[in-house]
Design a protein around this motif. Structure first.
Motif: not given
Ligand code: SAM
Length: 254
Positions: A19, A23, A36-37, A69, A71, A90-91, A95, A114-116, A130-132, A135
């Motif tokens: 992922e 991104y 928003f994505y 995450g 976006g 975000s990782t 982004c 940073a990583n969640m 939100m949709e993250s 990952y």
């Molecule tokens: C599908 S997009 C969603 C973006 C935003 N939340 C939205 O609803 O529009 C996923 C996001 O999660 C980030 N991401 C993926 N893995 C992650 C992780 N382990 N920790 C933090 N961010 C992460 C991606 O870089 C991207 O910004």
């Protein structure tokens, strides 16, 4: 139906392996064209999506929000106008570069690579994913969010969840998309179970699949560096996941 084996072999040769690489390759296009994505999945415009989320979160000037995450940084940026502080993580370096360029930063708004799974900001009142979360590891993420939030703190998740019963066609669509986006679709029950083990109580659960509008999401795939070709394209088969929103409250330390 397209040849499933050929599609899966093709999707294994994608120009991203995970992922972060996805991104890093796509953020500039995706997050310059869309706020928003997945904006249109809630309402018809970015503003509808934002109003919905801000309504659900009930922020005030004492709130500190973390967007896991983030976006394009749209939610963190809007929240920072209401809250004491908002942080988007975000990782993907690319982004976060786009977030800083589009939204700017100030003492109330920060964007971090940073990583969640291990990011902790003690004293947060609200965390959103939100949709993250697909990952990341549920266990590691819930543990970190537990450390960030005080008692009563809110963790709001919008997820694309797996169906309990899948036809073969829907399962193949899901598997293809999971490999393409490197995103894991989980059962809603597994997310709730993990939250409860990690110190959260469920406050609200909404299945918003019926009201979702996929227009932006489908449109955004034209910027992808490799084509997204679902194996099964009937309207029925394309409903291979559910959109669920789950609001949790932290009730204990772990
Ligand atoms: C599908 S997009 C969603 C973006 C935003 N939340 C939205 O609803 O529009 C996923 C996001 O999660 C980030 N991401 C993926 N893995 C992650 C992780 N382990 N920790 C933090 N961010 C992460 C991606 O870089 C991207 O910004």
């Amino acid at each position: 139906m397209k040849d499933m084996k050929k599609l899966m072999a093709f999707s294994k040769k994608l120009p991203w392996r995970n992922e972060r690489e996805f991104y890093d390759l796509h953020s500039a296009d995706l997050f310059h064209h869309y706020d928003f994505y997945d904006a249109s999945i809630i309402g018809d415009t970015d503003q509808d999506c934002l109003s919905f989320m801000l309504g659900e979160l009930r922020l005030d000037q004492t709130s500190t929000l973390i967007d896991l995450g983030c976006g394009s940084g749209y939610l963190a940026s809007a929240a920072s106008q209401i809250c004491r502080k908002a942080i988007g993580i975000s990782t993907s370096k690319e982004c976060i570069r786009v977030c800083k360029e589009r939204r700017g930063e100030n003492e109330k708004l920060k964007f971090l690579v940073a990583n969640m799974e291990n990011y902790v900001h003690k004293g947060a009142t609200h965390v959103v994913a939100m949709e993250s979360m697909g990952y990341a590891s549920l266990k590691k993420t819930f543990r970190s969010v537990n450390k960030s939030l005080g008692y009563g703190g809110i963790f709001y998740i919008k997820e694309v969840a797996r169906l309990v019963f899948e036809t073969q066609e829907r399962r193949e669509n899901r598997q293809y998309v999971e490999n393409y986006y490197k995103y894991k679709h989980r059962l809603t029950a597994d997310i709730i179970k993990s939250a409860q083990v990690h110190g959260f109580d469920i406050m609200a659960l909404q299945d918003r699949t019926d009201s979702q509008n996929n227009a932006f999401f489908l449109d955004s795939s034209k910027y992808n560096k490799s084509p997204l070709c679902l194996p099964h394209t009937s309207a029925y088969d394309q409903l291979y996941v559910k959109q669920v929103h789950i609001k949790f409250r932290k009730v204990r330390d772990i």
